[in-house]
Design a protein around this motif. Structure first.
Motif, PDB file in Angstrom:
ATOM      1  N   ALA A 104      54.178  13.703  18.735  1.00  0.00           N
ATOM      2  CA  ALA A 104      54.125  12.304  18.832  1.00  0.00           C
ATOM      3  C   ALA A 104      55.204  11.849  19.621  1.00  0.00           C
ATOM      4  O   ALA A 104      56.183  12.052  19.384  1.00  0.00           O
ATOM      5  CB  ALA A 104      54.061  11.652  17.377  1.00  0.00           C
TER       6      ALA A 104
ATOM      7  N   VAL B 154      52.374   3.813  21.806  1.00  0.00           N
ATOM      8  CA  VAL B 154      51.297   4.485  21.591  1.00  0.00           C
ATOM      9  C   VAL B 154      50.328   3.413  21.166  1.00  0.00           C
ATOM     10  O   VAL B 154      50.206   2.792  20.131  1.00  0.00           O
ATOM     11  CB  VAL B 154      51.486   5.581  20.505  1.00  0.00           C
ATOM     12  CG1 VAL B 154      50.005   6.406  20.568  1.00  0.00           C
ATOM     13  CG2 VAL B 154      52.650   6.726  21.169  1.00  0.00           C
TER      14      VAL B 154
ATOM     15  N   ASP C 255      53.182  17.934  24.455  1.00  0.00           N
ATOM     16  CA  ASP C 255      54.229  16.895  24.456  1.00  0.00           C
ATOM     17  C   ASP C 255      54.091  15.941  25.743  1.00  0.00           C
ATOM     18  O   ASP C 255      54.577  16.526  26.655  1.00  0.00           O
ATOM     19  CB  ASP C 255      55.515  17.358  24.188  1.00  0.00           C
ATOM     20  CG  ASP C 255      56.511  16.258  24.176  1.00  0.00           C
ATOM     21  OD1 ASP C 255      56.277  15.367  24.180  1.00  0.00           O
ATOM     22  OD2 ASP C 255      57.882  16.796  24.155  1.00  0.00           O
TER      23      ASP C 255
ATOM     24  N   LYS D 101      43.917   7.791  21.082  1.00  0.00           N
ATOM     25  CA  LYS D 101      45.212   7.210  21.475  1.00  0.00           C
ATOM     26  C   LYS D 101      45.446   7.154  22.999  1.00  0.00           C
ATOM     27  O   LYS D 101      44.784   7.998  23.516  1.00  0.00           O
ATOM     28  CB  LYS D 101      46.203   7.939  20.666  1.00  0.00           C
ATOM     29  CG  LYS D 101      46.042   7.985  19.097  1.00  0.00           C
ATOM     30  CD  LYS D 101      47.407   8.486  18.262  1.00  0.00           C
ATOM     31  CE  LYS D 101      47.237   8.371  16.835  1.00  0.00           C
ATOM     32  NZ  LYS D 101      48.297   9.168  16.283  1.00  0.00           N
TER      33      LYS D 101
ATOM     34  N   TYR E 120      48.952   6.942  25.638  1.00  0.00           N
ATOM     35  CA  TYR E 120      50.426   7.055  25.759  1.00  0.00           C
ATOM     36  C   TYR E 120      50.774   7.105  27.326  1.00  0.00           C
ATOM     37  O   TYR E 120      50.345   8.267  28.007  1.00  0.00           O
ATOM     38  CB  TYR E 120      51.182   8.011  25.011  1.00  0.00           C
ATOM     39  CG  TYR E 120      52.666   7.914  25.320  1.00  0.00           C
ATOM     40  CD1 TYR E 120      53.417   7.153  24.906  1.00  0.00           C
ATOM     41  CD2 TYR E 120      52.940   9.027  26.299  1.00  0.00           C
ATOM     42  CE1 TYR E 120      54.882   7.418  25.045  1.00  0.00           C
ATOM     43  CE2 TYR E 120      54.415   9.340  26.546  1.00  0.00           C
ATOM     44  CZ  TYR E 120      55.374   8.275  25.804  1.00  0.00           C
ATOM     45  OH  TYR E 120      56.791   8.177  26.317  1.00  0.00           O
TER      46      TYR E 120
ATOM     47  N   TYR F 284      45.023  10.741  23.834  1.00  0.00           N
ATOM     48  CA  TYR F 284      44.902  11.919  22.743  1.00  0.00           C
ATOM     49  C   TYR F 284      43.483  12.128  22.535  1.00  0.00           C
ATOM     50  O   TYR F 284      42.750  11.329  21.998  1.00  0.00           O
ATOM     51  CB  TYR F 284      45.794  11.321  21.638  1.00  0.00           C
ATOM     52  CG  TYR F 284      45.523  12.617  20.702  1.00  0.00           C
ATOM     53  CD1 TYR F 284      46.523  13.422  20.561  1.00  0.00           C
ATOM     54  CD2 TYR F 284      44.718  12.409  19.377  1.00  0.00           C
ATOM     55  CE1 TYR F 284      46.651  14.859  19.612  1.00  0.00           C
ATOM     56  CE2 TYR F 284      44.800  13.543  18.265  1.00  0.00           C
ATOM     57  CZ  TYR F 284      45.757  14.465  18.372  1.00  0.00           C
ATOM     58  OH  TYR F 284      45.686  15.432  17.370  1.00  0.00           O
TER      59      TYR F 284
ATOM     60  N   TRP G  73      46.842  16.266  24.342  1.00  0.00           N
ATOM     61  CA  TRP G  73      47.013  15.045  25.236  1.00  0.00           C
ATOM     62  C   TRP G  73      46.381  15.618  26.808  1.00  0.00           C
ATOM     63  O   TRP G  73      46.855  16.244  27.127  1.00  0.00           O
ATOM     64  CB  TRP G  73      48.552  14.566  25.389  1.00  0.00           C
ATOM     65  CG  TRP G  73      49.182  13.937  23.997  1.00  0.00           C
ATOM     66  CD1 TRP G  73      49.740  14.591  23.066  1.00  0.00           C
ATOM     67  CD2 TRP G  73      48.997  12.766  23.732  1.00  0.00           C
ATOM     68  NE1 TRP G  73      50.108  13.766  22.066  1.00  0.00           N
ATOM     69  CE2 TRP G  73      49.592  12.594  22.405  1.00  0.00           C
ATOM     70  CE3 TRP G  73      48.472  11.328  24.277  1.00  0.00           C
ATOM     71  CZ2 TRP G  73      49.712  11.204  21.697  1.00  0.00           C
ATOM     72  CZ3 TRP G  73      48.587  10.254  23.364  1.00  0.00           C
ATOM     73  CH2 TRP G  73      49.274  10.197  22.476  1.00  0.00           C
TER      74      TRP G  73
END
Length: 283
Positions: free
Chosen positions: A204, A209, A228, A249, A251, A256, A272
């Motif tokens: 995470a 996020v 990561d 998700k 970011y 994700y 990711w």
């Protein structure tokens, strides 16, 4: 009789240039005519049937026929030379009576000895040796042809026997089949008892996020998964162009994503993925 050679062409009544079919036809006609079963006990028919069979066995085989023709031609040439030599020799004079000489009465024996030529002994010896050699060849020719014929027959029978022998069965087939079945059974058991694939937990990232939901399709040739996204730690796993994934998700410029294989439910990829490698799926 020494010095003679059987004329197989004359026996079958065919010319020297006869074809194989002509030889077979002549043989069939003659063997029907002189077959000893039609005249049991008649030595004449028995002898002729043997001569016909012998001639056909030699002339019907190409190799035996070629050897016979060669010996037959040599025999005819030798006979011609002997005839010409005998025709060119002068006739022998009768022996003189006692008290007389070959040149007449009143002549001395010494004068006759000086006038008479001496015989050529070497030429006579060479001719006699050649005649004896040809006679020996002619005597041994039938036995040679018969032996060669038996050899050729035995060779043909051996080839036929080898062709009729069944090929040996491969003794390794049954163990190999059993081994293959065991390998397949072990593979099936391993697939059944294999634990289901667990979803990989991605690191995470720190920061904002966003929770989203949607279906995307891979637009790049290779869309790599990142463990990561904050530190750009990339894995070796990727999806090729055209695969469909689900995102939950976001970011920065990463989604994700979860990829679930339709062909194999136990196969799943999570992580990711860069936004630039994906595009929304229009359904």
């Amino acid at each position: 009789m020494a010095g003679t050679l059987k004329n197989f062409y004359e026996t079958l009544g065919v010319p020297r240039s006869a074809t194989d079919e002509q030889i077979k036809t002549a043989y069939r006609k003659l063997i029907l005519k002189f077959h000893p079963d039609k005249n049991v006990g008649d030595v004449y028919f028995e002898d002729w049937s043997k001569k016909i069979i012998e001639a056909f066995e030699v002339l019907s085989d190409p190799q035996l026929r070629a050897e016979y023709d060669q010996v037959y031609d040599e025999h005819r040439r030798a006979a011609g030379r002997n005839f010409r030599e005998s025709a060119s020799r002068p006739e022998q004079q009768p022996a003189p009576e006692p008290g007389e000489t070959a040149s007449g009465p009143g002549e001395t024996p010494g004068a006759e000895a000086d006038a008479a030529p001496e015989p050529v002994a070497e030429e006579t010896e060479e001719a006699d040796a050649e005649t004896a050699a040809l006679a020996a060849i002619n005597e041994q020719l039938p036995a040679y042809l018969n032996a060669k014929q038996e050899y050729l027959k035995a060779e043909r029978d051996l080839k036929k026997a080898r062709q009729q022998v069944p090929a040996p069965k491969n003794s390794y087939r049954l163990p190999l089949m059993i081994l293959c079945l065991l390998v397949i059974a072990a593979s099936v058991v391993w697939l059944i008892n294999m634990p289901p694939a667990t979803e990989k937990v991605a690191v995470a990232p720190e920061g904002t996020v966003s929770d989203i939901s949607g279906r995307f399709i891979v637009a790049a040739d290779k869309a790599y998964f990142f463990k990561d996204p904050q530190n750009q730690v990339r894995t070796n796993e990727y999806l090729t162009k055209g695969n469909k994934i689900t995102v939950s998700k976001k970011y920065r410029n990463f989604y994700y994503a979860v990829f679930q294989s339709i062909a194999n439910p136990d196969y799943k990829l999570t992580g990711w993925v860069k936004e630039e490698d994906l595009q929304p799926l229009e359904e």
